[in-house]
Design a protein around this motif. Structure first.
Motif, PDB file in Angstrom:
ATOM      1  N   ASP A 122       0.813  -1.218   0.000  1.00 24.77           N
ATOM      2  CA  ASP A 122       0.000   0.000   0.000  1.00 24.77           C
ATOM      3  C   ASP A 122       0.847   1.269   0.000  1.00 24.77           C
ATOM      4  O   ASP A 122       0.683   2.156   0.838  1.00 24.77           O
ATOM      5  CB  ASP A 122      -0.949  -0.023   1.201  1.00 24.77           C
ATOM      6  N   HIS A 133       0.783   3.528  -2.384  1.00 22.96           N
ATOM      7  CA  HIS A 133      -0.156   4.566  -2.806  1.00 22.96           C
ATOM      8  C   HIS A 133       0.531   5.825  -3.334  1.00 22.96           C
ATOM      9  O   HIS A 133       0.255   6.947  -2.909  1.00 22.96           O
ATOM     10  CB  HIS A 133      -1.109   4.925  -1.666  1.00 22.96           C
ATOM     11  N   ASP A 151      -1.367  -2.336  -4.218  1.00 22.83           N
ATOM     12  CA  ASP A 151      -1.739  -0.934  -4.068  1.00 22.83           C
ATOM     13  C   ASP A 151      -0.502  -0.044  -4.091  1.00 22.83           C
ATOM     14  O   ASP A 151      -0.366   0.893  -3.304  1.00 22.83           O
ATOM     15  CB  ASP A 151      -2.559  -0.705  -2.795  1.00 22.83           C
ATOM     16  N   ASP A 186      -2.177   4.599  -7.167  1.00 25.41           N
ATOM     17  CA  ASP A 186      -3.389   5.157  -6.573  1.00 25.41           C
ATOM     18  C   ASP A 186      -4.584   5.055  -7.524  1.00 25.41           C
ATOM     19  O   ASP A 186      -5.704   4.762  -7.101  1.00 25.41           O
ATOM     20  CB  ASP A 186      -3.152   6.612  -6.184  1.00 25.41           C
ATOM     21  N   GLY A 234      -2.933  -4.858  -6.473  1.00 26.27           N
ATOM     22  CA  GLY A 234      -3.925  -4.458  -5.491  1.00 26.27           C
ATOM     23  C   GLY A 234      -5.139  -3.867  -6.167  1.00 26.27           C
ATOM     24  O   GLY A 234      -5.181  -3.722  -7.401  1.00 26.27           O
ATOM     25  N   HIS A 245      -6.006  -0.898  -6.281  1.00 34.91           N
ATOM     26  CA  HIS A 245      -5.702   0.413  -6.874  1.00 34.91           C
ATOM     27  C   HIS A 245      -4.693   0.282  -8.027  1.00 34.91           C
ATOM     28  O   HIS A 245      -4.269   1.295  -8.576  1.00 34.91           O
ATOM     29  CB  HIS A 245      -5.139   1.362  -5.814  1.00 34.91           C
ATOM     30  N   ASP A 246      -4.308  -0.949  -8.355  1.00 36.44           N
ATOM     31  CA  ASP A 246      -3.363  -1.208  -9.447  1.00 36.44           C
ATOM     32  C   ASP A 246      -4.130  -1.773 -10.639  1.00 36.44           C
ATOM     33  O   ASP A 246      -4.956  -2.674 -10.490  1.00 36.44           O
ATOM     34  CB  ASP A 246      -2.291  -2.207  -9.012  1.00 36.44           C
ATOM     35  N   HIS A 299      -3.364  -9.467  -2.046  1.00 40.47           N
ATOM     36  CA  HIS A 299      -3.526  -8.111  -1.526  1.00 40.47           C
ATOM     37  C   HIS A 299      -4.539  -8.059  -0.394  1.00 40.47           C
ATOM     38  O   HIS A 299      -4.282  -7.471   0.653  1.00 40.47           O
ATOM     39  CB  HIS A 299      -3.954  -7.157  -2.639  1.00 40.47           C
ATOM     40  N   HIS A 302      -3.681  -4.102   2.361  1.00 39.24           N
ATOM     41  CA  HIS A 302      -5.001  -3.547   2.099  1.00 39.24           C
ATOM     42  C   HIS A 302      -5.597  -2.716   3.233  1.00 39.24           C
ATOM     43  O   HIS A 302      -6.196  -1.674   2.988  1.00 39.24           O
ATOM     44  CB  HIS A 302      -5.966  -4.682   1.728  1.00 39.24           C
TER      45      HIS A 302
END
Length: 509
Positions: free
Chosen positions: A248, A250, A276, A279, A304, A306-307, A386, A405
């Motif tokens: 994460d 981000h 992740d 973002d 993740g 966000h990926d 994730h 996560h």
């Protein structure tokens, strides 16, 4: 008529209101506590030599108890040694040059350092107990005399203070945990000096009793002061595989410098990123991933929520990156990894996620791949996903599962023997760090594996202060089967065990 003296009414007598018993008791308790605290603060410390080190020991009021060892200017170690309303503070004041030089010139004396340290600590503790008793009685009595101006009430305050100190001592004795030195929490510069307590192999084989570890600590502090004022270089055990677990990030660019520093400091063999990293997963963000090429070690990665697939394809083109998806397994740095990407892509919070069912299905596919690896004679050492829900589906099929996560770290042993290790946010939650009153910390872990058995021996949980903060803390943890006195070998997951029931659905941070 005789003159009569006019009758004057007698003045009315009013009884003074007596204080209620509970208010008197409350006032006496306040006087006792304040006086005892002042006594401890003023005269309740003792100077005690411990081996080659001069220390100052003191008792301080505390809600949680424990022991704090201050090694100025390097930082401090905190131990959960006991539960009582008193904390033991030990300040390492200085290293005696004559005693330390004698140890350096005659290394054979180190073998007797354990008994010497235990003896010195015992004498110091006895002196501290006597001094503390005198301090709390004197402080409470003096303050009681100043407040009540009655010797009997002042003596009662002193006696009550002594009773409270004795009760606190009994509580500390009853809850004393000599093995607390096995899992210290480091702060300050000591947070980046894992060699102070040794490597994973040393932890498992040498940490037997409290006195022995205290001797080891004093010996290493001696070496710190005698050799140089800077931190010593970390010397990893050749039989240990060191894995850096991150998650994460981000899109926080500061994370790459931190990861690079940890790789060098701990001489990491492989990095595992449980997703992740980005973002929003757009192609415009891909340049953020370029520093991965410069880390100098293999980089194991799973997608993740966000990926995007675009992110995944970009990483697949890097030589040192091993992208795991749909149960794919690879051997990296001597360990066998298998993983799966998150089935959901939810960078926009307005998007309705697929929910727990999607994560369970992804975890079931990963579990099926793990069974295939076992059948092929290439069992997996570490599973990576994730989302924790997906990772839990591997219970009983792999010794260790890694995930992220939720932006906070944690470890638990699942019903069928798999240890689930969840990492916090190595990016401090990215831009989300500014959404709350307190910034999210930056978290990562160093995992120590035995090179022969491929089993997790210990791990260091690393926490750095979030946005605008400069704090650092490292806490060392042992796998239960490696605790001193543990019987039997490592607990093996049952290959025939079904997947464990999954928990409540989690929302995407």
């Amino acid at each position: 008529m005789p003159n009569r003296t006019p009758h004057r009414p007698l003045p009315r007598l009013e009884l003074a209101a007596r204080p209620r018993p509970w208010s008197r008791a409350l006032g006496l308790t306040a006087v006792v506590l304040a006086g005892a605290w002042l006594g401890l603060l003023i005269v309740g410390s003792v100077r005690a030599p411990v081996g080659p080190v001069d220390t100052t020991m003191a008792l301080r009021p505390s809600l949680t108890g424990g022991t704090k060892i201050n090694v100025s200017p390097l930082g401090a170690l905190s131990l959960d040694s006991h539960a009582a309303p008193l904390r033991l503070d030990v300040n390492v004041d200085r290293l005696d040059p004559l005693r330390s030089r004698a140890l350096v010139d005659h290394p054979e004396r180190l073998s007797g350092l354990q008994e010497e340290v235990a003896r010195d600590v015992g004498h110091g503790a006895l002196d501290l107990a006597v001094r503390s008793g005198v301090a709390v009685v004197s402080g409470a009595t003096a303050l009681g005399l100043a407040v009540y101006r009655r010797p009997r009430r002042a003596l009662a305050a002193g006696g009550l203070a002594l009773v409270l100190l004795a009760a606190s001592g009994a509580s500390a004795y009853a809850t004393w945990n000599p093995k607390s030195v096995l899992e210290p929490r480091f702060s300050g510069l000591l947070g980046s000096a894992p060699s102070v307590v040794g490597n994973a192999r040393s932890i498992v084989t040498e940490f037997d009793v409290y006195q022995k570890e205290l001797a080891r600590l004093v010996t290493n502090v001696t070496k710190l002061y005698d050799a140089t004022s800077t931190l010593p270089a970390y010397r990893p055990d050749p039989s240990t595989i060191r894995v850096l677990h991150v998650s994460d990030i981000h899109l926080n660019p500061a994370s790459w410098k931190i990861i690079g520093s940890l790789v060098k400091q701990y001489q990491v063999n492989v990095i595992v990123d449980s997703g992740d990293t980005m973002d929003h997963g757009t192609a415009a963000e891909n340049g953020f991933l370029d520093p991965v090429r410069e880390l100098g070690v293999p980089y194991v990665w799973v997608r993740g929520n966000h990926d995007s697939r675009t992110t995944q394809r970009y990483l697949e083109r890097m030589r040192n990156v091993h992208v795991l998806d749909d149960g794919r397994a690879e051997t990296v740095a001597g360990l066998r990894f298998a993983g799966t990407g998150d089935p959901q892509f939810t960078p926009d919070r307005s998007t309705v996620p697929g929910g727990e069912a999607a994560e369970e299905l992804a975890g079931a596919r990963l579990a099926s791949a793990l069974r295939d690896q076992q059948a092929a004679g290439t069992p997996v050492d570490v599973a990576v996903a994730h989302e924790p829900t997906a990772a839990r589906e591997t219970d009983g099929l792999v010794p260790l599962a890694l995930c992220g996560h939720l932006h906070h770290e944690g470890t638990k042993t699942l019903p069928y023997g798999t240890r689930l290790r969840m990492e916090g946010s190595t990016g401090g939650s990215g831009l989300r760090a500014v959404e709350h009153e307190h910034p999210a910390p930056i978290e990562a872990s160093i995992l120590y594996f035995d090179r022969d058995s491929h089993r997790l021996q210990a791990w260091d949980a690393i926490e750095l202060g979030g946005l605008g903060l400069t704090t650092a803390e490292v806490s060392r943890h042992l796998a239960e089967e490696n605790q001193p006195g543990a019987t039997g070998g490592p607990r093996s997951p049952s290959p025939s065990a079904p997947a464990s029931p999954t928990g409540t659905a989690t929302t995407a941070p």
